[in-house]
Design a protein around this motif. Sequence first.
Motif, PDB file in Angstrom:
ATOM      1  N   THR A  32       3.027   0.633   3.563  1.00 17.28           N
ATOM      2  CA  THR A  32       2.893  -0.590   4.342  1.00 17.28           C
ATOM      3  C   THR A  32       2.860  -1.816   3.440  1.00 17.28           C
ATOM      4  O   THR A  32       2.113  -1.851   2.464  1.00 17.28           O
ATOM      5  CB  THR A  32       1.576  -0.561   5.158  1.00 17.28           C
ATOM      6  OG1 THR A  32       1.551   0.620   5.952  1.00 17.28           O
ATOM      7  CG2 THR A  32       1.429  -1.777   6.030  1.00 17.28           C
ATOM      8  N   LEU A  75       1.368  -5.071   3.035  1.00 15.46           N
ATOM      9  CA  LEU A  75       0.183  -5.726   3.575  1.00 15.46           C
ATOM     10  C   LEU A  75       0.315  -7.247   3.582  1.00 15.46           C
ATOM     11  O   LEU A  75      -0.205  -7.913   4.476  1.00 15.46           O
ATOM     12  CB  LEU A  75      -1.056  -5.327   2.772  1.00 15.46           C
ATOM     13  CG  LEU A  75      -1.349  -3.829   2.682  1.00 15.46           C
ATOM     14  CD1 LEU A  75      -2.510  -3.574   1.726  1.00 15.46           C
ATOM     15  CD2 LEU A  75      -1.632  -3.258   4.049  1.00 15.46           C
ATOM     16  N   ARG A 127      -8.475  -0.452  -5.015  1.00 16.55           N
ATOM     17  CA  ARG A 127      -7.509   0.381  -4.293  1.00 16.55           C
ATOM     18  C   ARG A 127      -6.345   0.710  -5.226  1.00 16.55           C
ATOM     19  O   ARG A 127      -5.410  -0.068  -5.378  1.00 16.55           O
ATOM     20  CB  ARG A 127      -7.043  -0.328  -3.031  1.00 16.55           C
ATOM     21  CG  ARG A 127      -8.219  -0.514  -2.047  1.00 16.55           C
ATOM     22  CD  ARG A 127      -7.838  -1.124  -0.751  1.00 16.55           C
ATOM     23  NE  ARG A 127      -6.832  -0.328  -0.043  1.00 16.55           N
ATOM     24  CZ  ARG A 127      -6.238  -0.764   1.049  1.00 16.55           C
ATOM     25  NH1 ARG A 127      -6.519  -1.951   1.548  1.00 16.55           N
ATOM     26  NH2 ARG A 127      -5.327  -0.024   1.642  1.00 16.55           N
ATOM     27  N   ASP A 132       0.856  -1.182   0.000  1.00 14.63           N
ATOM     28  CA  ASP A 132       0.000   0.000   0.000  1.00 14.63           C
ATOM     29  C   ASP A 132       0.898   1.241   0.000  1.00 14.63           C
ATOM     30  O   ASP A 132       1.549   1.545   0.995  1.00 14.63           O
ATOM     31  CB  ASP A 132      -0.900  -0.007   1.238  1.00 14.63           C
ATOM     32  CG  ASP A 132      -1.916   1.120   1.248  1.00 14.63           C
ATOM     33  OD1 ASP A 132      -1.689   2.167   0.590  1.00 14.63           O
ATOM     34  OD2 ASP A 132      -2.951   0.958   1.918  1.00 14.63           O
ATOM     35  N   HIS A 133       0.940   1.940  -1.126  1.00 15.34           N
ATOM     36  CA  HIS A 133       1.787   3.122  -1.260  1.00 15.34           C
ATOM     37  C   HIS A 133       1.277   4.295  -0.423  1.00 15.34           C
ATOM     38  O   HIS A 133       2.059   5.138   0.002  1.00 15.34           O
ATOM     39  CB  HIS A 133       1.898   3.543  -2.731  1.00 15.34           C
ATOM     40  CG  HIS A 133       2.726   2.599  -3.533  1.00 15.34           C
ATOM     41  ND1 HIS A 133       4.097   2.615  -3.517  1.00 15.34           N
ATOM     42  CD2 HIS A 133       2.368   1.582  -4.359  1.00 15.34           C
ATOM     43  CE1 HIS A 133       4.556   1.674  -4.318  1.00 15.34           C
ATOM     44  NE2 HIS A 133       3.535   1.027  -4.832  1.00 15.34           N
ATOM     45  N   GLU A 134      -0.023   4.341  -0.189  1.00 12.47           N
ATOM     46  CA  GLU A 134      -0.585   5.442   0.597  1.00 12.47           C
ATOM     47  C   GLU A 134      -0.077   5.416   2.036  1.00 12.47           C
ATOM     48  O   GLU A 134       0.245   6.452   2.610  1.00 12.47           O
ATOM     49  CB  GLU A 134      -2.111   5.381   0.568  1.00 12.47           C
ATOM     50  CG  GLU A 134      -2.789   6.526   1.282  1.00 12.47           C
ATOM     51  CD  GLU A 134      -4.292   6.494   1.138  1.00 12.47           C
ATOM     52  OE1 GLU A 134      -4.896   7.571   1.312  1.00 12.47           O
ATOM     53  OE2 GLU A 134      -4.870   5.427   0.847  1.00 12.47           O
ATOM     54  N   THR A 135       0.009   4.233   2.605  1.00 10.26           N
ATOM     55  CA  THR A 135       0.430   4.106   4.003  1.00 10.26           C
ATOM     56  C   THR A 135       1.866   3.610   4.138  1.00 10.26           C
ATOM     57  O   THR A 135       2.350   3.454   5.266  1.00 10.26           O
ATOM     58  CB  THR A 135      -0.498   3.134   4.764  1.00 10.26           C
ATOM     59  OG1 THR A 135      -0.400   1.831   4.160  1.00 10.26           O
ATOM     60  CG2 THR A 135      -1.931   3.630   4.762  1.00 10.26           C
ATOM     61  N   TYR A 147       8.808  -1.990  -2.543  1.00 16.82           N
ATOM     62  CA  TYR A 147       7.650  -2.672  -1.972  1.00 16.82           C
ATOM     63  C   TYR A 147       7.819  -2.997  -0.491  1.00 16.82           C
ATOM     64  O   TYR A 147       6.972  -3.651   0.098  1.00 16.82           O
ATOM     65  CB  TYR A 147       7.350  -3.956  -2.751  1.00 16.82           C
ATOM     66  CG  TYR A 147       6.881  -3.665  -4.143  1.00 16.82           C
ATOM     67  CD1 TYR A 147       5.700  -2.984  -4.379  1.00 16.82           C
ATOM     68  CD2 TYR A 147       7.649  -4.033  -5.238  1.00 16.82           C
ATOM     69  CE1 TYR A 147       5.278  -2.690  -5.662  1.00 16.82           C
ATOM     70  CE2 TYR A 147       7.235  -3.756  -6.525  1.00 16.82           C
ATOM     71  CZ  TYR A 147       6.050  -3.081  -6.723  1.00 16.82           C
ATOM     72  OH  TYR A 147       5.633  -2.796  -7.990  1.00 16.82           O
ATOM     73  N   LEU A 154      -3.839   2.661  -5.085  1.00 14.34           N
ATOM     74  CA  LEU A 154      -2.493   2.834  -4.545  1.00 14.34           C
ATOM     75  C   LEU A 154      -1.913   1.551  -3.944  1.00 14.34           C
ATOM     76  O   LEU A 154      -0.891   1.587  -3.262  1.00 14.34           O
ATOM     77  CB  LEU A 154      -2.484   3.954  -3.498  1.00 14.34           C
ATOM     78  CG  LEU A 154      -2.779   5.345  -4.065  1.00 14.34           C
ATOM     79  CD1 LEU A 154      -2.864   6.381  -2.955  1.00 14.34           C
ATOM     80  CD2 LEU A 154      -1.726   5.731  -5.084  1.00 14.34           C
ATOM     81  N   VAL A 155      -2.566   0.427  -4.227  1.00 11.70           N
ATOM     82  CA  VAL A 155      -2.061  -0.860  -3.766  1.00 11.70           C
ATOM     83  C   VAL A 155      -1.508  -1.623  -4.966  1.00 11.70           C
ATOM     84  O   VAL A 155      -2.179  -1.778  -5.977  1.00 11.70           O
ATOM     85  CB  VAL A 155      -3.169  -1.683  -3.063  1.00 11.70           C
ATOM     86  CG1 VAL A 155      -2.686  -3.096  -2.762  1.00 11.70           C
ATOM     87  CG2 VAL A 155      -3.610  -0.990  -1.779  1.00 11.70           C
ATOM     88  N   ASP A 156      -0.259  -2.054  -4.845  1.00 17.23           N
ATOM     89  CA  ASP A 156       0.388  -2.868  -5.875  1.00 17.23           C
ATOM     90  C   ASP A 156       0.415  -4.314  -5.424  1.00 17.23           C
ATOM     91  O   ASP A 156       0.737  -4.603  -4.270  1.00 17.23           O
ATOM     92  CB  ASP A 156       1.835  -2.427  -6.113  1.00 17.23           C
ATOM     93  CG  ASP A 156       1.943  -1.162  -6.927  1.00 17.23           C
ATOM     94  OD1 ASP A 156       0.939  -0.726  -7.522  1.00 17.23           O
ATOM     95  OD2 ASP A 156       3.058  -0.606  -6.971  1.00 17.23           O
ATOM     96  N   TYR A 171      -8.030  -6.440  -3.970  1.00 19.67           N
ATOM     97  CA  TYR A 171      -7.579  -5.048  -3.895  1.00 19.67           C
ATOM     98  C   TYR A 171      -7.867  -4.250  -5.162  1.00 19.67           C
ATOM     99  O   TYR A 171      -7.338  -3.163  -5.333  1.00 19.67           O
ATOM    100  CB  TYR A 171      -6.071  -5.021  -3.597  1.00 19.67           C
ATOM    101  CG  TYR A 171      -5.722  -5.564  -2.239  1.00 19.67           C
ATOM    102  CD1 TYR A 171      -5.890  -4.787  -1.094  1.00 19.67           C
ATOM    103  CD2 TYR A 171      -5.247  -6.860  -2.079  1.00 19.67           C
ATOM    104  CE1 TYR A 171      -5.584  -5.288   0.162  1.00 19.67           C
ATOM    105  CE2 TYR A 171      -4.935  -7.374  -0.825  1.00 19.67           C
ATOM    106  CZ  TYR A 171      -5.103  -6.587   0.285  1.00 19.67           C
ATOM    107  OH  TYR A 171      -4.796  -7.075   1.529  1.00 19.67           O
TER     108      TYR A 171
END
Length: 87
Positions: free
Chosen positions: A17, A19, A45, A12-15, A68, A47-49, A42
């Motif tokens: 984190t 995951l 979302r 999660d690039h936003e946080t 990552y 901003l989730v790779d 996901y």
Amino acid sequence: MSAIKHFLLVFDHETDTLLVQREFGADADTATQAYAEAEAQYRDRALVDIVLVGSDSIETVKVTHSTYFPGSKKKSVSTLLNELTLN
């Protein structure tokens, strides 16, 4: 030469984190299925790779796919600031 191991990463690039970090060994079928499930989970979302990486070890993945893993943005900024203060 050792067999390629499969690693699933969900970041999660936003946080900033990581995951999910899962290792599947040489089981490409299970790794691919888990990747598809993560993509579905996901999908809304932006901003989730989700990446599925083949490598000899997680240590290598941490080098080749360092963005990552948590803190990579902070390390990049710190490195830049250190370089600027040295010049």
